[in-house]
Scaffold this motif. Structure first.
Motif, PDB file in Angstrom:
ATOM      1  N   SER A   6       0.804  -1.223   0.000  1.00  9.49           N
ATOM      2  CA  SER A   6       0.000   0.000   0.000  1.00  9.49           C
ATOM      3  C   SER A   6       0.833   1.268   0.000  1.00  9.49           C
ATOM      4  O   SER A   6       0.341   2.328  -0.354  1.00  9.49           O
ATOM      5  CB  SER A   6      -0.923   0.019   1.213  1.00  9.49           C
ATOM      6  OG  SER A   6      -1.800  -1.063   1.133  1.00  9.49           O
ATOM      7  N   LYS A  22      -7.696  -6.222   2.485  1.00  9.21           N
ATOM      8  CA  LYS A  22      -7.342  -4.861   2.902  1.00  9.21           C
ATOM      9  C   LYS A  22      -6.633  -4.124   1.750  1.00  9.21           C
ATOM     10  O   LYS A  22      -6.909  -2.958   1.483  1.00  9.21           O
ATOM     11  CB  LYS A  22      -6.453  -4.931   4.142  1.00  9.21           C
ATOM     12  CG  LYS A  22      -6.476  -3.720   4.986  1.00  9.21           C
ATOM     13  CD  LYS A  22      -5.790  -4.000   6.317  1.00  9.21           C
ATOM     14  CE  LYS A  22      -5.909  -2.770   7.171  1.00  9.21           C
ATOM     15  NZ  LYS A  22      -5.308  -2.931   8.475  1.00  9.21           N
ATOM     16  N   SER A  69      -9.151  -3.173  -0.931  1.00 10.92           N
ATOM     17  CA  SER A  69      -9.894  -1.972  -0.531  1.00 10.92           C
ATOM     18  C   SER A  69      -9.051  -0.722  -0.768  1.00 10.92           C
ATOM     19  O   SER A  69      -9.558   0.305  -1.214  1.00 10.92           O
ATOM     20  CB  SER A  69     -10.285  -2.045   0.944  1.00 10.92           C
ATOM     21  OG  SER A  69     -11.222  -3.053   1.143  1.00 10.92           O
ATOM     22  N   HIS A  70      -7.755  -0.830  -0.478  1.00  9.49           N
ATOM     23  CA  HIS A  70      -6.853   0.301  -0.700  1.00  9.49           C
ATOM     24  C   HIS A  70      -6.792   0.657  -2.185  1.00  9.49           C
ATOM     25  O   HIS A  70      -6.800   1.833  -2.550  1.00  9.49           O
ATOM     26  CB  HIS A  70      -5.462  -0.038  -0.164  1.00  9.49           C
ATOM     27  CG  HIS A  70      -4.467   1.047  -0.337  1.00  9.49           C
ATOM     28  ND1 HIS A  70      -4.505   2.218   0.383  1.00  9.49           N
ATOM     29  CD2 HIS A  70      -3.408   1.153  -1.168  1.00  9.49           C
ATOM     30  CE1 HIS A  70      -3.510   2.997   0.007  1.00  9.49           C
ATOM     31  NE2 HIS A  70      -2.833   2.374  -0.942  1.00  9.49           N
ATOM     32  N   GLU A  94      -9.999   2.498  -3.056  1.00  7.25           N
ATOM     33  CA  GLU A  94      -9.963   3.871  -2.535  1.00  7.25           C
ATOM     34  C   GLU A  94      -9.039   4.762  -3.352  1.00  7.25           C
ATOM     35  O   GLU A  94      -9.305   5.948  -3.509  1.00  7.25           O
ATOM     36  CB  GLU A  94      -9.523   3.860  -1.074  1.00  7.25           C
ATOM     37  CG  GLU A  94     -10.545   3.248  -0.143  1.00  7.25           C
ATOM     38  CD  GLU A  94      -9.987   2.945   1.233  1.00  7.25           C
ATOM     39  OE1 GLU A  94      -8.851   3.364   1.541  1.00  7.25           O
ATOM     40  OE2 GLU A  94     -10.695   2.268   2.006  1.00  7.25           O
TER      41      GLU A  94
END
Length: 132
Positions: free
Chosen positions: A42, A67, A70-71, A74
């Motif tokens: 990330s 996770k 999702s990053h 976004e």
């Protein structure tokens, strides 16, 4: 998104995955702290290019993968995720003949741009003209 093994999937999927209870991250880390941005996907530049991930819902890493996904969402990165239920860590490599392995490999094949046809490459290759 780092190599800390602190998400519930590490514990919850222990009986389903082939990864050992003490996932050997030291081979990847070479002394770097598992929470360091150096080993965090990330913290890398996500602006350039498309991303694709494949995962198993049963892998101990599924929490980290979700996770990271999702990053990507976004960050508005063009990304594709392929998740197979009930499979374990690196299943497409260990079981490429399985239905899940085939689906994952085929999905990756549609994601990666295909090279030119063999005849097109031969014509474009240096010294190809006049070769018989």
């Amino acid at each position: 998104m780092n190599l800390q093994l602190d998400l519930p999937s590490v514990r919850d999927n222990a009986r389903l995955d082939i990864l050992p209870w003490n996932v050997p991250t030291s081979a990847y880390l070479h002394g770097v702290d598992p929470s360091s941005p150096l080993v965090s996907a990330s913290s890398q530049d996500l602006e350039d290019g498309r991303r694709r991930s494949c995962a198993s819902a049963a892998t101990r890493c599924s929490g980290r993968i979700r996770k990271f996904t999702s990053h990507l969402d976004e960050a508005d990165v063009d990304a594709e995720v392929h998740e197979e239920p009930g499979m374990f860590h690196v299943y497409p490599i260990l079981m490429p003949w399985s239905d899940a392995g085939r689906r994952t490999i085929e999905a990756a094949g549609t994601f990666v741009p295909q090279p030119a046809a063999v005849g097109d490459r031969a014509e474009a290759a240096p010294g190809a003209a006049g070769a018989a």
